[in-house]
Design an enzyme around this catalytic site. Structure first.
Site, PDB file in Angstrom:
ATOM      1  N   GLU A 157       0.874  -1.180   0.000  1.00  0.00           N
ATOM      2  CA  GLU A 157       0.000   0.000   0.000  1.00  0.00           C
ATOM      3  C   GLU A 157       0.908   1.226   0.000  1.00  0.00           C
ATOM      4  O   GLU A 157       2.105   1.107   0.286  1.00  0.00           O
ATOM      5  CB  GLU A 157      -0.880   0.004   1.258  1.00  0.00           C
ATOM      6  CG  GLU A 157      -1.794  -1.205   1.338  1.00  0.00           C
ATOM      7  CD  GLU A 157      -2.804  -1.118   2.484  1.00  0.00           C
ATOM      8  OE1 GLU A 157      -2.905  -0.059   3.138  1.00  0.00           O
ATOM      9  OE2 GLU A 157      -3.481  -2.138   2.699  1.00  0.00           O
ATOM     10  N   SER A 162       7.990  -1.285   2.625  1.00  0.00           N
ATOM     11  CA  SER A 162       8.913  -2.045   3.472  1.00  0.00           C
ATOM     12  C   SER A 162       8.257  -2.418   4.795  1.00  0.00           C
ATOM     13  O   SER A 162       8.489  -3.494   5.336  1.00  0.00           O
ATOM     14  CB  SER A 162      10.177  -1.221   3.750  1.00  0.00           C
ATOM     15  OG  SER A 162      10.961  -1.156   2.582  1.00  0.00           O
ATOM     16  N   THR A 188       1.979  -6.128  -9.243  1.00  0.00           N
ATOM     17  CA  THR A 188       2.458  -6.834 -10.441  1.00  0.00           C
ATOM     18  C   THR A 188       1.366  -7.788 -10.921  1.00  0.00           C
ATOM     19  O   THR A 188       0.758  -8.492 -10.101  1.00  0.00           O
ATOM     20  CB  THR A 188       3.753  -7.596 -10.111  1.00  0.00           C
ATOM     21  OG1 THR A 188       4.719  -6.646  -9.655  1.00  0.00           O
ATOM     22  CG2 THR A 188       4.292  -8.333 -11.334  1.00  0.00           C
ATOM     23  N   ARG A 273      10.806 -14.804  -2.745  1.00  0.00           N
ATOM     24  CA  ARG A 273      12.173 -14.255  -2.866  1.00  0.00           C
ATOM     25  C   ARG A 273      13.102 -15.232  -3.588  1.00  0.00           C
ATOM     26  O   ARG A 273      14.085 -14.812  -4.207  1.00  0.00           O
ATOM     27  CB  ARG A 273      12.679 -13.879  -1.467  1.00  0.00           C
ATOM     28  CG  ARG A 273      11.965 -12.636  -0.956  1.00  0.00           C
ATOM     29  CD  ARG A 273      12.145 -12.330   0.503  1.00  0.00           C
ATOM     30  NE  ARG A 273      11.299 -11.169   0.851  1.00  0.00           N
ATOM     31  CZ  ARG A 273      10.933 -10.839   2.087  1.00  0.00           C
ATOM     32  NH1 ARG A 273      11.332 -11.549   3.118  1.00  0.00           N
ATOM     33  NH2 ARG A 273      10.173  -9.775   2.285  1.00  0.00           N
ATOM     34  N   ARG A 298      34.804  -7.456 -30.537  1.00  0.00           N
ATOM     35  CA  ARG A 298      35.191  -6.046 -30.576  1.00  0.00           C
ATOM     36  C   ARG A 298      36.711  -5.904 -30.420  1.00  0.00           C
ATOM     37  O   ARG A 298      37.304  -6.475 -29.499  1.00  0.00           O
ATOM     38  CB  ARG A 298      34.474  -5.314 -29.435  1.00  0.00           C
ATOM     39  CG  ARG A 298      34.958  -3.935 -29.156  1.00  0.00           C
ATOM     40  CD  ARG A 298      34.513  -2.947 -30.202  1.00  0.00           C
ATOM     41  NE  ARG A 298      34.925  -1.595 -29.869  1.00  0.00           N
ATOM     42  CZ  ARG A 298      34.959  -0.607 -30.753  1.00  0.00           C
ATOM     43  NH1 ARG A 298      34.578  -0.823 -32.011  1.00  0.00           N
ATOM     44  NH2 ARG A 298      35.338   0.591 -30.406  1.00  0.00           N
ATOM     45  N   GLN A 366      29.582  -1.641 -19.432  1.00  0.00           N
ATOM     46  CA  GLN A 366      30.933  -1.071 -19.538  1.00  0.00           C
ATOM     47  C   GLN A 366      31.750  -1.785 -20.623  1.00  0.00           C
ATOM     48  O   GLN A 366      32.449  -1.161 -21.417  1.00  0.00           O
ATOM     49  CB  GLN A 366      31.635  -1.184 -18.171  1.00  0.00           C
ATOM     50  CG  GLN A 366      32.900  -0.368 -18.062  1.00  0.00           C
ATOM     51  CD  GLN A 366      32.624   1.136 -18.077  1.00  0.00           C
ATOM     52  OE1 GLN A 366      31.498   1.566 -17.871  1.00  0.00           O
ATOM     53  NE2 GLN A 366      33.646   1.918 -18.380  1.00  0.00           N
ATOM     54  N   GLY A 370      30.255   2.335 -25.769  1.00  0.00           N
ATOM     55  CA  GLY A 370      29.143   3.151 -26.275  1.00  0.00           C
ATOM     56  C   GLY A 370      27.947   2.304 -26.684  1.00  0.00           C
ATOM     57  O   GLY A 370      26.792   2.693 -26.471  1.00  0.00           O
ATOM     58  N   GLU A 393       9.603  -7.377  -3.637  1.00  0.00           N
ATOM     59  CA  GLU A 393       9.593  -8.518  -2.700  1.00  0.00           C
ATOM     60  C   GLU A 393      10.585  -8.317  -1.551  1.00  0.00           C
ATOM     61  O   GLU A 393      11.229  -9.249  -1.078  1.00  0.00           O
ATOM     62  CB  GLU A 393       9.781  -9.843  -3.441  1.00  0.00           C
ATOM     63  CG  GLU A 393       8.638 -10.056  -4.419  1.00  0.00           C
ATOM     64  CD  GLU A 393       8.326 -11.481  -4.748  1.00  0.00           C
ATOM     65  OE1 GLU A 393       8.598 -12.369  -3.934  1.00  0.00           O
ATOM     66  OE2 GLU A 393       7.777 -11.693  -5.847  1.00  0.00           O
ATOM     67  N   GLY A 394      10.694  -7.048  -1.131  1.00  0.00           N
ATOM     68  CA  GLY A 394      11.583  -6.681  -0.041  1.00  0.00           C
ATOM     69  C   GLY A 394      12.881  -6.119  -0.582  1.00  0.00           C
ATOM     70  O   GLY A 394      13.608  -6.794  -1.312  1.00  0.00           O
TER      71      GLY A 394
HETATM   72  N1  CAA Z   1       7.159 -16.710   8.333  1.00  0.00           N
HETATM   73  C1  CAA Z   1       6.226 -16.858   9.314  1.00  0.00           C
HETATM   74  N2  CAA Z   1       5.989 -15.907  10.250  1.00  0.00           N
HETATM   75  C2  CAA Z   1       6.718 -14.773  10.180  1.00  0.00           C
HETATM   76  C3  CAA Z   1       7.694 -14.549   9.192  1.00  0.00           C
HETATM   77  C4  CAA Z   1       7.901 -15.593   8.242  1.00  0.00           C
HETATM   78  N3  CAA Z   1       8.825 -15.456   7.282  1.00  0.00           N
HETATM   79  N4  CAA Z   1       8.238 -13.344   9.368  1.00  0.00           N
HETATM   80  C5  CAA Z   1       7.655 -12.804  10.453  1.00  0.00           C
HETATM   81  N5  CAA Z   1       6.726 -13.665  10.938  1.00  0.00           N
HETATM   82  C6  CAA Z   1       5.880 -13.498  12.120  1.00  0.00           C
HETATM   83  C7  CAA Z   1       6.751 -13.290  13.354  1.00  0.00           C
HETATM   84  O1  CAA Z   1       7.121 -14.531  13.921  1.00  0.00           O
HETATM   85  C8  CAA Z   1       5.835 -12.486  14.257  1.00  0.00           C
HETATM   86  O2  CAA Z   1       4.923 -13.378  14.859  1.00  0.00           O
HETATM   87  P1  CAA Z   1       4.610 -13.283  16.452  1.00  0.00           P
HETATM   88  O3  CAA Z   1       4.047 -11.904  16.650  1.00  0.00           O
HETATM   89  O4  CAA Z   1       3.623 -14.376  16.699  1.00  0.00           O
HETATM   90  O5  CAA Z   1       5.912 -13.459  17.152  1.00  0.00           O
HETATM   91  C9  CAA Z   1       5.034 -11.639  13.273  1.00  0.00           C
HETATM   92  O6  CAA Z   1       5.121 -12.293  11.997  1.00  0.00           O
HETATM   93  C10 CAA Z   1       5.573 -10.223  13.153  1.00  0.00           C
HETATM   94  O7  CAA Z   1       6.940 -10.334  12.784  1.00  0.00           O
HETATM   95  P2  CAA Z   1       7.960  -9.098  12.865  1.00  0.00           P
HETATM   96  O8  CAA Z   1       7.817  -8.457  14.222  1.00  0.00           O
HETATM   97  O9  CAA Z   1       9.301  -9.566  12.437  1.00  0.00           O
HETATM   98  O10 CAA Z   1       7.312  -8.089  11.787  1.00  0.00           O
HETATM   99  P3  CAA Z   1       7.735  -6.652  11.331  1.00  0.00           P
HETATM  100  O11 CAA Z   1       6.554  -5.772  11.341  1.00  0.00           O
HETATM  101  O12 CAA Z   1       8.942  -6.212  12.116  1.00  0.00           O
HETATM  102  O13 CAA Z   1       8.115  -6.857   9.775  1.00  0.00           O
HETATM  103  C11 CAA Z   1       9.577  -7.285   7.890  1.00  0.00           C
HETATM  104  C12 CAA Z   1       9.090  -7.666   9.336  1.00  0.00           C
HETATM  105  C13 CAA Z   1      10.563  -8.385   7.571  1.00  0.00           C
HETATM  106  C14 CAA Z   1      10.262  -5.946   7.861  1.00  0.00           C
HETATM  107  C15 CAA Z   1       8.369  -7.286   6.940  1.00  0.00           C
HETATM  108  O14 CAA Z   1       7.545  -6.151   7.137  1.00  0.00           O
HETATM  109  C16 CAA Z   1       8.775  -7.354   5.480  1.00  0.00           C
HETATM  110  O15 CAA Z   1       9.106  -8.424   4.963  1.00  0.00           O
HETATM  111  N6  CAA Z   1       8.735  -6.208   4.745  1.00  0.00           N
HETATM  112  C17 CAA Z   1       8.939  -6.205   3.295  1.00  0.00           C
HETATM  113  C18 CAA Z   1       7.627  -6.388   2.590  1.00  0.00           C
HETATM  114  C19 CAA Z   1       7.792  -6.960   1.219  1.00  0.00           C
HETATM  115  O16 CAA Z   1       8.651  -7.779   0.927  1.00  0.00           O
HETATM  116  N7  CAA Z   1       6.880  -6.576   0.344  1.00  0.00           N
HETATM  117  C20 CAA Z   1       6.854  -7.123  -0.985  1.00  0.00           C
HETATM  118  C21 CAA Z   1       5.540  -6.866  -1.632  1.00  0.00           C
HETATM  119  S1  CAA Z   1       5.119  -8.036  -2.865  1.00  0.00           S
HETATM  120  C22 CAA Z   1       5.986  -7.633  -4.254  1.00  0.00           C
HETATM  121  O17 CAA Z   1       6.902  -6.852  -4.241  1.00  0.00           O
HETATM  122  C23 CAA Z   1       5.578  -8.396  -5.460  1.00  0.00           C
HETATM  123  C24 CAA Z   1       6.121  -7.864  -6.744  1.00  0.00           C
HETATM  124  O18 CAA Z   1       5.892  -6.748  -7.135  1.00  0.00           O
HETATM  125  C25 CAA Z   1       6.895  -8.760  -7.585  1.00  0.00           C
END
Ligand code: CAA
Length: 409
Positions: A157, A162, A188, A273, A298, A366, A370, A393-394
């Site tokens: 959103e 992130s 996507t 990922r 070249r 590089q 050109g 995807e992060g």
């Molecule tokens: N598997 C299962 N559970 C997970 C997990 C995983 N990989 N990662 C976290 N959790 C759980 C944790 O265990 C925690 O659970 P509890 O509360 O029960 O302990 C809960 O989720 C919250 O975890 P965090 O406190 O670690 O969460 P956070 O808010 O700090 O966020 C982050 C972590 C890694 C930063 C996450 O927000 C993130 O991955 N951000 C990036 C988002 C992203 O990749 N977006 C991509 C969009 S899709 C896209 O890009 C598609 C495209 O266009 C091709």
């Protein structure tokens, strides 16, 4: 037995290639063990074809230059989607390894087709496979895994990129339906998808435990797609913003229980990922191969530039990084195949592969001098396409967070 890939029978819907044969893909040997899946192929039932040639065929000469609006031929995309069927529907021992190799090869030809497939396969089909009920799988997985329909993933959103926990799209329960309002962006496949795995807030007071996932038909009233985004690279991969205005979603479309959405999203991205890491390696391989071939042709100072040590060292670094990235990626895929948690390994693969792909694409430009800056050659496209792999995807920074969190637990 070793055989060149073009001599192998590859049959659509039948993943049992010749047992014991070895397929050579990008110089990586994959031995086919009896009963295990291998790479699959065959556009519309063609019996014998070469995976490599199919992938190159998918990458129509114009692939990198087209924009989605009107001019793109969708047929290659449909053919590409056929790829995923055996990987998704047959749970076998090396499905994710085979899948990563396929995404790499496809992305080597066309990174846009690579990500289209990766999103449908990893981000849409995979959570349905893992969290869907039998009824949901019948309707929302089978046609998408068979290549008849295309899916997308609605997590991002405007304020939740992130920081994925910052979801503001709400789903309010009214009887046997939820009413959804909000915005998703950078989706996507969004402009062309038939369905979306959608993340919403059902309880704002609960943070990540207030997030709930649904599967939604994109034809639902109130699902409003905006115009396609204009981007630096992967120009044949359509993406857009989507508004939800009082969109009604049946309770039967909820994926998992209320509050399970964040874990579904995060565990899904662990798989996604791997796909993006493979895509990055494919882009890097294409850039490397073009640079190597150009260096042999070249001439400067009376000799091919490949005879200058400055160029030789660049090529050596490029291929070393790509092969290291591939090993990290296949390790993550293999862990996923084993059913073990692979968050850290997927993040390492995606981090390293995406940054390596950018370094490789930069060196490839590089080496071309050109000509590397000209739209006449594909190396310019690879340079642009590589950039997104460090973002979606992060971002690389998020991958470093996931890795360091796992280290310091
Ligand atoms: N598997 C299962 N559970 C997970 C997990 C995983 N990989 N990662 C976290 N959790 C759980 C944790 O265990 C925690 O659970 P509890 O509360 O029960 O302990 C809960 O989720 C919250 O975890 P965090 O406190 O670690 O969460 P956070 O808010 O700090 O966020 C982050 C972590 C890694 C930063 C996450 O927000 C993130 O991955 N951000 C990036 C988002 C992203 O990749 N977006 C991509 C969009 S899709 C896209 O890009 C598609 C495209 O266009 C091709």
């Amino acid at each position: 037995m070793r055989a060149p890939i073009s001599d192998l029978p590859l049959v659509l819907d039948d993943v049992s290639l010749q047992a014991g044969a070895t397929v050579i893909l990008s110089r990586l040997s994959l031995t086919i063990t009896p009963g295990a899946p291998t790479l699959i192929v065959g556009p519309n039932g063609a019996g014998k074809t070469s995976l490599l040639r199919l992938c190159m065929g998918l990458a129509a000469p114009s692939a990198g230059r087209v924009t989605w609006g009107g001019r793109t031929d969708r047929a290659p995309l449909r053919r590409a989607i056929l790829f995923q069927r055996p990987v998704m529907l047959r749970r076998t021992t090396a499905a994710n390894v085979a899948y990563a190799l396929a995404i790499e090869e496809i992305s080597r030809g066309c990174a846009s087709v690579g990500v289209t497939l990766s999103v449908n396969n990893s981000l849409y089909c995979d959570p349905l496979l893992k969290y869907g009920t039998d009824a949901q799988k019948e309707r929302w997985l089978k046609p998408f895994a068979a290549g008849e329909k295309l899916g997308c993933f609605g997590l991002t959103e405007p304020q939740a990129g992130s920081d994925a926990a910052e979801q503001r799209t709400t789903a309010v329960r009214r009887g046997d339906k939820y009413v959804v309002n909000g915005t998703k962006n950078w989706i996507t496949n969004g402009p062309v998808a038939d369905a979306m795995v959608l993340f919403t807030m059902t309880d704002l007071s609960k943070g990540t435990k207030g997030i709930t996932a649904f599967v939604v038909d994109t034809g639902t009233p109130g699902f409003l797609r905006q115009k396609s985004d204009e981007k630096l690279g992967i120009c044949a991969s359509p993406s857009c913003t989507i508004f939800f205005e009082n969109m009604e979603v049946p309770v039967a479309n909820r994926l998992g229980q209320e509050g399970e959405g964040f874990k579904i999203a995060m565990s899904t991205l662990d798989g996604g990922r791997i796909g993006i890491a493979a895509q990055a390696i494919g882009i890097g391989m294409a850039a490397f191969e073009e640079a190597r071939d150009y260096a042999k042709l070249r001439k400067t100072f009376d000799v091919p530039i490949a005879q200058h040590q400055a160029i030789q060292f660049m090529l050596a670094d490029m291929i070393t990084e790509l092969e290291a990235a591939r090993l990290l990626t296949l390790r993550a895929a293999s862990l996923k195949d084993s059913g073990a948690r692979h968050s850290r390994e997927s993040s390492m693969a995606k981090l390293y592969a995406s940054e390596a792909a950018n370094r490789v694409a930069d060196k490839a430009v590089q080496i071309h001098g050109g000509m590397g800056y000209s739209k006449e050659l594909d190396v310019e496209r690879h340079f642009r396409d590589a950039r997104i792999t460090e973002i979606y995807e992060g971002t690389s920074e998020i991958q470093r967070l996931v890795i360091s969190n796992a280290l310091l637990k």
